[in-house]
Design a protein around this motif. Structure first.
Motif, short mmCIF file in Angstrom:
data_model
loop_
_atom_site.label_atom_id
_atom_site.label_comp_id
_atom_site.label_asym_id
_atom_site.label_seq_id
_atom_site.Cartn_x
_atom_site.Cartn_y
_atom_site.Cartn_z
N VAL A 100 0.85 -1.20 0.00
CA VAL A 100 0.00 0.00 0.00
C VAL A 100 0.88 1.24 0.00
N VAL A 101 0.69 2.11 -1.01
CA VAL A 101 1.46 3.35 -1.09
C VAL A 101 0.48 4.51 -1.22
N ASP A 102 0.72 5.56 -0.45
CA ASP A 102 -0.10 6.76 -0.49
C ASP A 102 0.08 7.44 -1.85
N ALA A 103 -1.02 7.64 -2.60
CA ALA A 103 -0.93 8.20 -3.96
C ALA A 103 -0.49 9.66 -3.95
N ILE A 126 1.04 -7.35 -4.65
CA ILE A 126 0.08 -6.57 -5.43
C ILE A 126 0.23 -5.10 -5.05
N PRO A 127 0.67 -4.24 -5.99
CA PRO A 127 0.77 -2.81 -5.64
C PRO A 127 -0.63 -2.19 -5.53
N VAL A 128 -0.86 -1.44 -4.45
CA VAL A 128 -2.16 -0.79 -4.23
C VAL A 128 -1.89 0.69 -3.97
N LEU A 129 -2.52 1.57 -4.75
CA LEU A 129 -2.38 3.01 -4.52
C LEU A 129 -3.59 3.47 -3.72
N ASN A 130 -3.33 3.98 -2.51
CA ASN A 130 -4.41 4.40 -1.61
C ASN A 130 -4.58 5.92 -1.68
N LYS A 131 -5.70 6.40 -1.15
CA LYS A 131 -6.01 7.84 -1.05
C LYS A 131 -6.09 8.51 -2.43
N PRO A 135 -7.17 15.49 -3.56
CA PRO A 135 -6.84 16.37 -4.71
C PRO A 135 -5.35 16.29 -5.07
N ALA A 136 -4.48 16.00 -4.07
CA ALA A 136 -3.04 15.97 -4.33
C ALA A 136 -2.54 14.63 -4.88
N ALA A 137 -3.46 13.67 -5.09
CA ALA A 137 -3.02 12.33 -5.53
C ALA A 137 -2.45 12.38 -6.95
N GLU A 138 -1.31 11.67 -7.13
CA GLU A 138 -0.69 11.57 -8.47
C GLU A 138 -0.37 10.11 -8.74
N PRO A 139 -1.39 9.31 -9.10
CA PRO A 139 -1.17 7.86 -9.24
C PRO A 139 -0.07 7.49 -10.24
N GLU A 140 0.00 8.21 -11.37
CA GLU A 140 0.99 7.84 -12.40
C GLU A 140 2.42 8.06 -11.91
N ARG A 141 2.64 9.20 -11.22
CA ARG A 141 3.99 9.48 -10.68
C ARG A 141 4.39 8.41 -9.66
N VAL A 142 3.44 8.02 -8.81
CA VAL A 142 3.74 7.04 -7.76
C VAL A 142 4.00 5.65 -8.37
#
Length: 596
Positions: A100-103, A126-131, A135-142
């Motif tokens: 689990v990684v904070d997006a 299994i990588p999981v993007l949380n949060k 508004p500050a989430a950047e899934p692609e960067r993470v």
């Protein structure tokens, strides 16, 4: 067997691990809505307040997908490095893990440490993007960060929001389709790994086990391989966040609680193996190591008559925490207390807070120290935890101190501040990697003695809270170390002795005596505060005497009357100085911890 899934969740502090566990439990209807609470798997007040997991919990859930019934065992792990041995045992009990990684925040130091333990155990990650609702989430960067740092393919990473419940159904499907079922054999001799244990007031010490081979049944006679203890299985339970569910047997691949009616947790330590007494397994699972203390501190009651209460409180905590070690010690300044060994600094903070809260004690903790290896000139090797145990200088051949391998991840704008900080702490750089143009990964070998005082606080200060830090022990190395003593009014104060590198002794000694000067109360005589190495005084400050106006009663008259009284006072002060005692306030011991 093919419908069982065992997995755990890996995450850095505050990336939403406990909240995600809550959503998974709700999705599987493991807890009714009426009984649900936030962080349902954290059952200590300190865990809920600080938002950290100290004691890992497990839960068995039922889930239905495409008309197939599945048993899902969520094996929770503590996130902090102090409990890394428990983490490694918990991960060894799984077939898969959710990373689990904070997006919004991206990959942090602790995530990396625990992912490597999971990779060593060949887990399906299994990588999981949380949060992702922030508004500050950047899934692609993470995703790019995870691929760059850890090397995991994130093309099919799952995006969720544990708070709002977005993506939880997709996550459940991924758990069932991507995590493999356990490979085990019911016919082989019983092998069960203890990956957690705790004390229950009614049932005694309980062992939470993952069964690898064979079946464990009620009334079986079993052998705990590490301690060679022979016991009867009194009861078997499946873990559940509300109340454990009774069962007659735990088959291979399953997770359950074994009740053996034991009085102490040290009989069922984490990492040990349970096997059948009559049909023994040839060898235990994995290498079992008893928990090893890394940080030591003296803990003393402020009221000296509370010594027995402190002993009882430590005995009760030891029932639940087999990694805690302690022995009585005395100090001329602080009276009777205990030298307590901890797994790390967080462990020390938590234990001290629990002692004060749960048992109503007021405590002083001395400066934490680590274990040093001292080689004497006659060939003898000593392991010391207390500076007062150090032999005389002429008997020491060399002193070795423990080092840790540390990982720091920071935004690049704070890089200069952090490098200045670690270089002041005698650190040796081993790696520097720009994950993205804005974030840097640093690896250093640092003496453990340099990080146990206030390193983490200063790291957070000089990076405005953005840097993340993680460490693991990496052996002993030779150091040029000496003992620094503090004398107050000519007497050594043993509780203030510290072991320091030779080149820092002078500056550290000066800083200590200057801080002590502000704290030691003024007496009717002058008090000398000195820092010394052996018999050589390297720094001194004087607390001025408090004047008593002996001439107040002289109105007019001859000056010789006043002079006579002042001479008499001078003689009295001289005599007091030779026999005077100085009582040090408890703040004196705490101030030493804050000196850099």
């Amino acid at each position: 067997m093919k419908n069982i899934r065992n997995f755990s969740i890996i995450a850095h502090i505050d990336h939403g691990k406990s909240t995600l566990a809550d959503r998974i439990i709700q999705e599987c209807q493991g807890v009714s809505d009426r009984q649900m609470s936030a962080q349902v798997m954290d059952n200590m007040d300190i865990e809920k307040e600080r938002g950290i997991t100290i004691k890992a919990q497990s839960v068995r859930l039922n889930y239905e997908l495409d008309d197939q019934k599945y048993i899902i065992n969520l094996i929770d792990t503590p996130g902090h490095v102090d409990f890394s041995y428990e983490v490694s045992r918990s991960l060894a009990s799984c077939e898969g893990a959710l990373l689990v990684v904070d997006a919004a925040q991206g990959v942090q130091a602790q995530t990396i440490a625990n992912v490597y333990i999971a990779l060593e155990n060949n887990l399906e990650i299994i990588p999981v993007l949380n949060k992702i609702d922030l508004p500050a989430a950047e899934p692609e960067r993470v995703k790019d960060e995870i691929e760059h740092i850890i090397g995991l393919d994130c093309s099919d990473a799952i995006e969720v929001s544990a708070k709002t419940g977005i993506g939880i159904k997709e996550l459940m499907k991924a758990i069932i389709t991507r995590i493999p079922a356990p490979k085990t054999d019911d016919e082989k001799p019983l092998k069960a790994l203890i990956y957690d244990s705790w004390f229950d007031n009614y049932l005694g010490a309980l062992a939470l086990v993952r069964v690898y081979d064979g079946v464990i049944k009620k009334s079986d006679e079993v052998l705990v391989m590490g301690t060679n203890g022979r016991h009867e299985v009194l009861d078997l339970l499946y873990p559940n966040p509300v109340a454990p569910i009774k069962t007659k047997e735990i088959a291979s691949g399953e997770v359950g609680i074994v009740v053996l009616g034991l009085k102490t947790v040290s009989d069922v330590q984490v990492g040990d193996t349970i096997t059948n007494y009559r049909k023994k397994a040839n060898e235990p699972i994995g290498g079992f190591e008893p928990a090893k203390s890394f940080v030591f501190a003296g803990i003393y009651p402020i009221e000296t008559d509370k010594f027995e209460d402190l002993r009882d409180a430590l005995d009760k905590l030891k029932l639940n925490d087999s990694s805690l070690s302690y022995e009585p010690e005395t100090s001329a300044a602080l009276g009777f207390g205990f030298r307590v060994g901890f797994l790390g600094l967080l462990h020390m903070e938590v234990i001290k807070e629990r002692l004060e809260r749960e048992f109503g004690l007021d405590l002083i903790a001395t400066a934490p120290t680590v274990t040093y290896e001292v080689y004497k000139t006659d060939g003898e090797k000593l392991e010391i935890q207390n500076p007062s145990e150090l032999p005389p200088v002429n008997e020491i051949e060399m002193v070795k101190e423990p080092y840790v391998k540390s990982t720091i991840i920071t935004p690049s704008e704070y890089l200069g501040n952090i490098m200045t900080l670690v270089n002041n702490r005698r650190a040796i750089q081993t790696k520097m990697d720009y994950i993205t143009p804005e974030r840097v990964l640093l690896e250093y070998d640092i003496p453990m003695n340099e990080i146990i005082m206030d390193f983490y606080d200063r790291l957070k200060s000089c990076s405005k809270g953005y840097a993340s830090f993680d460490y693991e022990p990496c052996g002993y190395r030779q150091g040029d170390l000496i003992k620094l003593d503090i004398k107050v009014a000519g007497e050594n104060v043993d509780a203030l002795s510290i072991i320091v590198p030779r080149e820092k002794a002078l500056s550290k000694g000066r800083a200590l005596v200057e801080a002590m000067k502000e704290i030691v109360p003024r007496q009717l005589f002058e008090v000398a505060i000195q820092a010394s190495i052996g018999n050589k005084i390297i720094a001194r400050e004087t607390v001025k005497s408090m004047g008593k106006n002996v001439t107040a009663k002289c109105y007019g008259g001859d000056i010789s009357r006043k002079r006579k009284l002042l001479e008499k006072q001078k003689e009295g002060k001289k005599r007091m100085k030779s026999i005077g005692k100085v009582n040090l306030p408890s703040e004196a011991f705490l101030s030493v911890l804050k000196i850099d």
